[in-house]
Design a protein around this motif. Structure first.
Motif, PDB file in Angstrom:
ATOM      1  N   LEU A 162       0.823  -1.216   0.000  1.00  0.00           N
ATOM      2  CA  LEU A 162       0.000   0.000   0.000  1.00  0.00           C
ATOM      3  C   LEU A 162       0.856   1.264   0.000  1.00  0.00           C
ATOM      4  O   LEU A 162       0.331   2.356   0.174  1.00  0.00           O
ATOM      5  CB  LEU A 162      -0.927   0.009   1.227  1.00  0.00           C
ATOM      6  N   ARG A 163       2.150   1.101  -0.216  1.00  0.00           N
ATOM      7  CA  ARG A 163       3.064   2.247  -0.153  1.00  0.00           C
ATOM      8  C   ARG A 163       2.626   3.378  -1.076  1.00  0.00           C
ATOM      9  O   ARG A 163       2.692   4.559  -0.714  1.00  0.00           O
ATOM     10  CB  ARG A 163       4.481   1.802  -0.512  1.00  0.00           C
ATOM     11  N   ASP A 164       2.157   3.059  -2.270  1.00  0.00           N
ATOM     12  CA  ASP A 164       1.787   4.086  -3.247  1.00  0.00           C
ATOM     13  C   ASP A 164       0.283   4.315  -3.326  1.00  0.00           C
ATOM     14  O   ASP A 164      -0.193   5.037  -4.209  1.00  0.00           O
ATOM     15  CB  ASP A 164       2.307   3.685  -4.645  1.00  0.00           C
ATOM     16  N   GLU A 165      -0.454   3.725  -2.401  1.00  0.00           N
ATOM     17  CA  GLU A 165      -1.904   3.878  -2.418  1.00  0.00           C
ATOM     18  C   GLU A 165      -2.343   5.120  -1.644  1.00  0.00           C
ATOM     19  O   GLU A 165      -1.694   5.535  -0.678  1.00  0.00           O
ATOM     20  CB  GLU A 165      -2.581   2.644  -1.811  1.00  0.00           C
ATOM     21  N   GLU A 166      -3.474   5.695  -2.060  1.00  0.00           N
ATOM     22  CA  GLU A 166      -4.094   6.779  -1.303  1.00  0.00           C
ATOM     23  C   GLU A 166      -5.077   6.155  -0.309  1.00  0.00           C
ATOM     24  O   GLU A 166      -5.933   5.354  -0.689  1.00  0.00           O
ATOM     25  CB  GLU A 166      -4.816   7.748  -2.237  1.00  0.00           C
ATOM     26  N   LEU A 167      -4.930   6.542   0.962  1.00  0.00           N
ATOM     27  CA  LEU A 167      -5.721   5.910   2.023  1.00  0.00           C
ATOM     28  C   LEU A 167      -6.814   6.842   2.533  1.00  0.00           C
ATOM     29  O   LEU A 167      -6.599   8.047   2.721  1.00  0.00           O
ATOM     30  CB  LEU A 167      -4.830   5.499   3.190  1.00  0.00           C
ATOM     31  N   ILE A 168      -7.978   6.244   2.764  1.00  0.00           N
ATOM     32  CA  ILE A 168      -9.043   6.912   3.505  1.00  0.00           C
ATOM     33  C   ILE A 168      -8.782   6.573   4.963  1.00  0.00           C
ATOM     34  O   ILE A 168      -8.872   5.412   5.369  1.00  0.00           O
ATOM     35  CB  ILE A 168     -10.439   6.402   3.078  1.00  0.00           C
ATOM     36  N   PHE A 169      -8.444   7.587   5.785  1.00  0.00           N
ATOM     37  CA  PHE A 169      -7.912   7.330   7.124  1.00  0.00           C
ATOM     38  C   PHE A 169      -8.845   7.877   8.196  1.00  0.00           C
ATOM     39  O   PHE A 169      -9.925   8.389   7.915  1.00  0.00           O
ATOM     40  CB  PHE A 169      -6.524   7.974   7.237  1.00  0.00           C
ATOM     41  N   TYR A 170      -8.428   7.786   9.436  1.00  0.00           N
ATOM     42  CA  TYR A 170      -9.238   8.171  10.581  1.00  0.00           C
ATOM     43  C   TYR A 170      -8.708   9.481  11.166  1.00  0.00           C
ATOM     44  O   TYR A 170      -7.536   9.801  11.066  1.00  0.00           O
ATOM     45  CB  TYR A 170      -9.194   7.094  11.677  1.00  0.00           C
ATOM     46  N   HIS A 171      -9.593  10.224  11.833  1.00  0.00           N
ATOM     47  CA  HIS A 171      -9.165  11.440  12.510  1.00  0.00           C
ATOM     48  C   HIS A 171      -8.206  11.114  13.651  1.00  0.00           C
ATOM     49  O   HIS A 171      -8.218  10.001  14.201  1.00  0.00           O
ATOM     50  CB  HIS A 171     -10.379  12.202  13.057  1.00  0.00           C
ATOM     51  N   GLU A 172      -7.427  12.098  14.050  1.00  0.00           N
ATOM     52  CA  GLU A 172      -6.379  11.887  15.049  1.00  0.00           C
ATOM     53  C   GLU A 172      -6.905  11.486  16.414  1.00  0.00           C
ATOM     54  O   GLU A 172      -6.192  10.847  17.204  1.00  0.00           O
ATOM     55  CB  GLU A 172      -5.527  13.154  15.198  1.00  0.00           C
ATOM     56  N   ASP A 173      -8.151  11.852  16.748  1.00  0.00           N
ATOM     57  CA  ASP A 173      -8.655  11.525  18.077  1.00  0.00           C
ATOM     58  C   ASP A 173      -9.208  10.108  18.156  1.00  0.00           C
ATOM     59  O   ASP A 173      -9.746   9.704  19.182  1.00  0.00           O
ATOM     60  CB  ASP A 173      -9.715  12.535  18.531  1.00  0.00           C
ATOM     61  N   PHE A 174      -9.068   9.341  17.074  1.00  0.00           N
ATOM     62  CA  PHE A 174      -9.478   7.944  17.087  1.00  0.00           C
ATOM     63  C   PHE A 174      -8.264   7.059  17.333  1.00  0.00           C
ATOM     64  O   PHE A 174      -7.199   7.268  16.754  1.00  0.00           O
ATOM     65  CB  PHE A 174     -10.134   7.565  15.755  1.00  0.00           C
ATOM     66  N   ALA A 175      -8.436   6.049  18.181  1.00  0.00           N
ATOM     67  CA  ALA A 175      -7.331   5.140  18.483  1.00  0.00           C
ATOM     68  C   ALA A 175      -6.823   4.442  17.232  1.00  0.00           C
ATOM     69  O   ALA A 175      -5.629   4.152  17.110  1.00  0.00           O
ATOM     70  CB  ALA A 175      -7.781   4.104  19.522  1.00  0.00           C
TER      71      ALA A 175
END
Length: 301
Positions: free
Chosen positions: A186-199
């Motif tokens: 996944l090095r070159d993939e664009e990720l849908i990620f979580y906000h910083e306040d989520f573990a």
């Protein structure tokens, strides 16, 4: 110094605004400002940095906030202990639930608990898992649901869920036909990620760093349905817990295992040195005795 002054000060500290705090407390802004000025004069220190936009705490203000939280935590402990002597079937539980976790596991169990104990009030606050842990430590919450690990020296830990994280990709993605993917792919993939306040943010961020690269984050969200639909629109890939993946029905999404295996383990936590009310103990016992078939999910207890 009055308890009311400290209560009002804590409200201002949380809101970072005298104007907003005045609205919450139902007092006039001039009266609240005067009370805070009186507290500062009594202590001989400035507690608030005042501006038109916000009210930030000074170093002295941070110290006063820390001790005020401890004071109110002890007052709550005293009140709860006294109430337990006379009202064994009554009470209030202040519960912290991360939004994703709350919607997955707790509606049914909380409804059943309320039917059995109608006089116990459940005051639920939605925070990200990291903030739930801090709020339990500060005494703001009686108990919370956290993503493990947490510090066993500080918290009582009651495990409830053991799962793994899964990878979600678009059905036309190059990895869609794979049975198992290594995170390094996944090095070159664009990720849908979580906000910083989520573990989950810190869990997965550290996992990528251990492999040797920072994730390429396209978008951050706190809504699992939005994250999965962005994958369905082929805007990126995401990683979500197994229980959430079980709810994803979009045929354009492929869900698969990945390595290194990343657990998603949940637990109810309470602070070790904080008195837990009869109501709180009853709720934890209820979860412990509630079978997984009645809850409808993979509860461990």
């Amino acid at each position: 110094m009055e308890i009311r002054q400290l209560k009002y000060f804590l409200t201002i500290a949380k809101c970072k605004s005298i104007t907003k705090a005045a609205e919450i407390l139902h007092v006039s802004q001039p009266a609240l400002s005067k009370m805070m000025k009186g507290l500062e004069d009594e202590l001989g220190m400035t507690l608030l940095l005042r501006s038109n936009k916000s009210n930030e705490l000074t170093d002295a203000g941070e110290i006063v906030m820390e001790y005020a939280q401890k004071i109110f935590s002890e007052i709550d402990n005293m009140t709860t202990t006294l109430n337990d002597l006379t009202n064994l079937e009554r009470g209030e539980i202040k519960i912290g639930l991360p939004p994703i976790i709350g919607s997955l596991f707790f509606p049914n169990i909380m409804a059943d608990f309320h039917k059995k104990y109608p006089n116990i009030k459940m005051n639920v606050t939605e925070y990200g898992a990291a903030k739930v842990v801090k709020s339990v430590e500060d005494g703001e919450l009686d108990l919370g649901v956290a993503v493990l690990p947490v510090d066993g020296r500080i918290y009582n830990i009651y495990p409830i869920v053991e799962e793994q994280m899964k990878l979600l990709v678009h059905h036309e993605h190059a990895l869609a036909s794979s049975k198992k993917v290594h995170l390094k792919e996944l090095r070159d993939e664009e990720l849908i990620f979580y906000h910083e306040d989520f573990a989950l943010h810190d869990i997965m961020w550290k996992k990528f760093i251990q492999i040797g690269f920072e994730p390429n984050i396209l978008f951050k969200s706190s809504q699992w349905d939005l994250m999965s639909e962005m994958v369905a629109a082929n805007l990126g890939v995401t990683i979500l817990p197994e229980s959430i993946c079980n709810r994803v029905t979009n045929e354009r999404i492929r869900i698969m295992d990945f390595v290194p295996i990343t657990p998603w383990n949940l637990a109810v936590i309470t602070k070790k040195d904080k008195y837990l009310s009869y109501a709180g103990r009853t709720f934890i016992d209820y979860i412990s005795n509630h079978s997984s078939t009645r809850i409808g999910y993979n509860f461990k207890l």
